[in-house]
Design an enzyme around this catalytic site. Structure first.
Site, PDB file in Angstrom:
ATOM      1  N   GLY A   1     -29.398 -10.803 -10.148  1.00  0.00           N
ATOM      2  CA  GLY A   1     -29.800  -9.420 -10.352  1.00  0.00           C
ATOM      3  C   GLY A   1     -28.797  -8.571 -11.108  1.00  0.00           C
ATOM      4  N   LYS A   2     -27.939  -9.181 -11.891  1.00  0.00           N
ATOM      5  CA  LYS A   2     -26.937  -8.412 -12.634  1.00  0.00           C
ATOM      6  C   LYS A   2     -27.597  -7.525 -13.695  1.00  0.00           C
ATOM      7  CE  LYS A   2     -24.684 -12.171 -13.813  1.00  0.00           C
ATOM      8  NZ  LYS A   2     -25.515 -13.134 -13.063  1.00  0.00           N
TER       9      LYS A   2
ATOM     10  N   HIS B   1     -32.438 -42.583   4.426  1.00  0.00           N
ATOM     11  CA  HIS B   1     -31.799 -41.258   4.360  1.00  0.00           C
ATOM     12  C   HIS B   1     -32.091 -40.479   5.635  1.00  0.00           C
ATOM     13  CE1 HIS B   1     -30.451 -41.216   0.245  1.00  0.00           C
ATOM     14  NE2 HIS B   1     -31.648 -41.374  -0.276  1.00  0.00           N
TER      15      HIS B   1
ATOM     16  N   GLU C   1     -36.220 -43.935   1.687  1.00  0.00           N
ATOM     17  CA  GLU C   1     -36.310 -42.563   2.202  1.00  0.00           C
ATOM     18  C   GLU C   1     -36.091 -42.519   3.712  1.00  0.00           C
ATOM     19  OE1 GLU C   1     -36.103 -40.135   0.268  1.00  0.00           O
ATOM     20  OE2 GLU C   1     -36.493 -41.311  -1.543  1.00  0.00           O
TER      21      GLU C   1
ATOM     22  N   GLY D   1     -21.256 -12.859 -11.095  1.00  0.00           N
ATOM     23  CA  GLY D   1     -22.131 -13.534 -10.149  1.00  0.00           C
ATOM     24  C   GLY D   1     -22.954 -14.607 -10.813  1.00  0.00           C
ATOM     25  N   PRO D   2     -23.477 -15.523 -10.012  1.00  0.00           N
ATOM     26  CA  PRO D   2     -24.284 -16.616 -10.555  1.00  0.00           C
ATOM     27  C   PRO D   2     -25.564 -16.098 -11.212  1.00  0.00           C
ATOM     28  CG  PRO D   2     -23.981 -16.827  -8.163  1.00  0.00           C
ATOM     29  CD  PRO D   2     -23.324 -15.578  -8.564  1.00  0.00           C
TER      30      PRO D   2
HETATM   31  P1  ADP Z   1     -29.000 -12.069 -13.735  1.00  0.00           P
HETATM   32  O1  ADP Z   1     -28.854 -11.061 -14.812  1.00  0.00           O
HETATM   33  O2  ADP Z   1     -28.009 -11.910 -12.633  1.00  0.00           O
HETATM   34  O3  ADP Z   1     -29.045 -13.471 -14.221  1.00  0.00           O
HETATM   35  P2  ADP Z   1     -31.537 -10.833 -13.473  1.00  0.00           P
HETATM   36  O4  ADP Z   1     -31.152  -9.448 -13.199  1.00  0.00           O
HETATM   37  O5  ADP Z   1     -31.922 -11.129 -14.873  1.00  0.00           O
HETATM   38  O6  ADP Z   1     -30.404 -11.836 -13.026  1.00  0.00           O
HETATM   39  O7  ADP Z   1     -32.695 -11.244 -12.485  1.00  0.00           O
HETATM   40  C1  ADP Z   1     -33.891 -11.812 -12.916  1.00  0.00           C
HETATM   41  C2  ADP Z   1     -35.041 -11.341 -12.081  1.00  0.00           C
HETATM   42  O8  ADP Z   1     -34.922 -11.799 -10.752  1.00  0.00           O
HETATM   43  C3  ADP Z   1     -35.124  -9.852 -11.969  1.00  0.00           C
HETATM   44  O9  ADP Z   1     -35.852  -9.312 -13.020  1.00  0.00           O
HETATM   45  C4  ADP Z   1     -35.801  -9.637 -10.633  1.00  0.00           C
HETATM   46  O10 ADP Z   1     -37.191  -9.762 -10.752  1.00  0.00           O
HETATM   47  C5  ADP Z   1     -35.305 -10.801  -9.819  1.00  0.00           C
HETATM   48  N1  ADP Z   1     -34.138 -10.427  -9.028  1.00  0.00           N
HETATM   49  C6  ADP Z   1     -32.907 -10.972  -9.124  1.00  0.00           C
HETATM   50  N2  ADP Z   1     -32.058 -10.428  -8.242  1.00  0.00           N
HETATM   51  C7  ADP Z   1     -32.757  -9.495  -7.570  1.00  0.00           C
HETATM   52  C8  ADP Z   1     -32.428  -8.579  -6.531  1.00  0.00           C
HETATM   53  N3  ADP Z   1     -31.198  -8.526  -6.010  1.00  0.00           N
HETATM   54  N4  ADP Z   1     -33.387  -7.762  -6.069  1.00  0.00           N
HETATM   55  C9  ADP Z   1     -34.629  -7.811  -6.586  1.00  0.00           C
HETATM   56  N5  ADP Z   1     -34.997  -8.648  -7.562  1.00  0.00           N
HETATM   57  C10 ADP Z   1     -34.086  -9.498  -8.066  1.00  0.00           C
HETATM   58 ZN    ZN Z   2     -32.105 -41.611  -2.309  1.00  0.00          ZN
END
Ligand code: ADP
Ligand code: ZN
Ligand code: MG
Length: 623
Positions: A218-219, A438, A435, A213-214
């Site tokens: 939340g990974k 646009h 602007e 995932g991007p």
């Molecule tokens: P990734 O690892 O996908 O890049 P992170 O898990 O590090 O993302 O997410 C960074 C922060 O963003 C988390 O610590 C949390 O605070 C917030 N966050 C991201 N996704 C979620 C989610 N699905 N639910 C709650 N908080 C989230």
């Molecule tokens: Zn422009």
């Protein structure tokens, strides 16, 4: 700043050096006198006097200007053997010598040149010490800043190998908006908690789960939540940390990591950015990367090397599953793949609920309004948004977060910090026309997103901005929508051309033109939306640095390349002409809108549409 073992080591170096030399200096007078074999035993001065009284003392060697002495004594307490014992003498004990003489103790004093030598030594060391400290400081800084030269010198060993959290303290309730992924992982928790359920029926517990995932979805959070829910330790390392300057370091880290994990099973091993090591082998510019391949091979070996039932579950995260080596995805390795996507409206609302819990949000502001305004925001963006808004609220000495702060925070996250508006001048007028160009094209095209606001307050790199409310579903976009976007993006330049003339157009449109070209190119090469027919001619990413073979990315001949360019030109020219026409036909209302914009600096979307309706003599025309 985080305190790592490496920093500690670097800082302790000068201290170790100092204490080493001080130690040396302290003992030098004694040890260099063939007394190296003296016992480690010491006694107090009082004790020494007692021994003296008992007549047990046979010989006293005085060192160090009379500060220290080695005493040879014999007595029942000492096992009736002659023993050498160190005594620290008080600085003023002149009567001691007389007493010793009286008792006929063998007495010897040793010259004190060593003390002087000692101070000389310290003097000589001072400069190198300062140097070392300075170096250590530099070393540490370069490590923190870039990981460049410091990394090259730390040889892997002195660096923190991986992080371990005995308890992550994160539970599934902290993760919101990615319910499918969560469900998948609830099972993993059961694997860790009650493996016997599965082994009893002969099921093999999966070893690896790949999270795709991007960034910011939340990974990492999810992986931590699994460890937290199952109450097992969480080992983590980032793929980019594996890849070091020196061949073999990454592989040894993998080995260390799994060794530690096995000692602590059941546990979670989390490998972030696995694409940094797990990229397809034998590809990329300049051939393979030995170090990366070795690391990857080691990782594969380790994953094959333990039974699924040992209770180690490896979770890896990436935003590029397509470039991973297929060996990683084979059964027995990361055979489970879970996609974590940018949240939809409901997901955003859930995430906002999680992060809004500990924030004072005004009653007039419902979280669904925020969720509605933030399509495309990841979980991390939303968390950041609420935090920014809270900071703004505090800065404005308010008690609760209102829509005002949320709006400002959204704009900040998307477009950067607000600048000060430029003073009224010709260029301000030009920016205003740009602007409004646009905005009016965007408003009059029925397939374009709706104008949210137009502003002359600079933000980030932009001198003025037109905001559109993005539509919720960005996954399927029609041909007329893309064309509308191209025309909207051309609207700024078109207005400059018509109002100020060809000679006066500015560089301000360069960003717009980049987008225009990219959209037109994709229409031709990826979406089959040109006279070339429904052909896919280019990959989503033909970036040669990602480890694919460059030669394969464009599978067409030079002739086709020329045709593609022609098609792109046609699309852009057609859109440009239409855009110019819209501007020309609406010149009256554009002039009016520019006057209002210069006066007010910001026009809200609804107001904008009202003015258009008011001033157009013809009813609002859709193009
Ligand atoms: P990734 O690892 O996908 O890049 P992170 O898990 O590090 O993302 O997410 C960074 C922060 O963003 C988390 O610590 C949390 O605070 C917030 N966050 C991201 N996704 C979620 C989610 N699905 N639910 C709650 N908080 C989230
Ligand atoms: Zn422009
Ligand atoms: Mg992460």
């Amino acid at each position: 700043m985080k305190l790592s073992w490496k920093n500690l080591l670097l800082w302790s170096l000068p201290i170790i050096v100092i204490s080493f030399f001080v130690w040396q200096g302290f003992f030098a007078p004694i040890t260099n006198e063939n007394n190296a074999n003296i016992a480690n035993s010491r006694m107090t001065y009082g004790r020494f006097l007692e021994y003296l009284d008992m007549g047990w003392v046979k010989k006293v060697d005085i060192y160090d200007n009379g500060h220290n002495a080695i005493v040879e004594a014999i007595g029942p307490e000492l096992g009736n053997r002659i023993q050498k014992i160190r005594v620290e003498l008080p600085s003023s004990a002149p009567e001691l010598i007389t007493t010793l003489k009286k008792k006929h103790v063998d007495l010897d004093a040793h010259p004190t040149k060593n003390t002087i030598a000692f101070w000389n030594l310290i003097g000589n060391l001072l400069f190198p010490l300062i140097l070392i400290t300075g170096l250590a400081f530099l070393f540490r800084r370069s490590n923190n800043a870039t990981g460049g030269p410091g990394q090259a010198m730390s040889f892997g060993k002195s660096k923190a190998l991986f992080q371990m959290e005995a308890k992550t303290g994160i539970i599934f309730n902290d993760v919101a908006g990615i319910d499918e992924a969560k469900e998948e992982f609830e099972e993993v928790v059961t694997f860790l908690k009650k493996p016997e359920y599965f082994t009893a029926v002969g099921a093999k517990i999966p070893k690896g789960v790949l999270l795709i995932g991007p960034p910011g979805t939340g990974k990492t959070l999810l992986a931590k939540a699994i460890a937290g829910e199952a109450n097992v330790p969480f080992f983590s390392i980032s793929g980019s940390e594996f890849v070091e300057m020196f061949v073999g370091v990454g592989a040894s880290r993998v080995r260390d990591l799994f060794k530690k994990a096995k000692e602590n099973a059941p546990c979670i091993v989390f490998i972030d950015e696995i694409d940094a090591v797990g990229r397809q082998r034998g590809t990329g510019i300049g051939g393979g990367n030995d170090e990366r391949e070795q690391t990857l091979n080691q990782l594969l070996t380790e994953m094959d090397g333990f039974e699924g039932n040992t209770g180690i579950i490896v979770i890896a995260a990436t935003n590029r599953a397509d470039i991973l080596d297929s060996a990683l995805l084979r059964p027995g390795r990361f055979d489970r793949q879970v996609t974590v996507d940018i949240p939809d409206f409901k997901g955003r609302l859930d995430i906002l609920n999680v992060h809004g819990k500990n924030k004072k949000i005004d009653q007039s502001l419902s979280l669904s309004i925020i969720a509605r305004r933030t399509p495309g925001f990841s979980g991390a963006d939303l968390a950041n948004l609420l935090n920014e808004a809270a900071i703004l609220t505090a800065r404005r000495h308010k008690n609760t977060i209102t829509l005002n702060e949320i709006d400002e925070a959204i704009d900040r996250i998307i477009a950067g910090m607000e600048g000060t508006p430029i003073i009224d001048s010709k260029s301000k007028r030009l920016i205003a026309y740009h602007e409004i160009g646009h905005a009016i094209v965007g408003t009059l095209l029925k397939d374009h997103e709706i104008v949210q606001k137009v502003t002359l307050i600079p933000r980030g790199q932009a001198k003025g901005l037109t905001w559109f409310t993005p539509s919720e579903d960005q996954s399927l976009i029609s041909r007329s929508q893309i064309k509308a976007r191209i025309m909207g993006a051309l609207g700024g330049r078109a207005a400059e051309e018509i109002v100020f003339g060809e000679a006066e157009v500015t560089t301000g449109a360069s960003n717009d033109l980049q987008q225009v070209t990219s959209m037109a190119r994709q229409m031709v090469t990826r979406f089959g939306m040109s006279e070339m027919g429904p052909l896919s001619l280019e990959n989503e990413d033909s970036n040669p640095f990602l480890g694919r073979n460059i030669n394969n990315s464009n599978e067409y001949s030079d002739e086709v390349a020329i045709k593609i360019d022609k098609q792109i030109q046609n699309i852009v020219r057609d859109c440009h002409n239409k855009t110019l026409k819209i501007i020309k036909n609406n010149r009256v209302v554009i002039d009016k809108l520019v006057d209002i914009l210069i006066e007010k600096e910001t026009i809200d979307g609804n107001e904008f549409r009202n003015i258009i309706q008011e001033y157009s003599h013809i009813p609002q025309k859709k193009y």
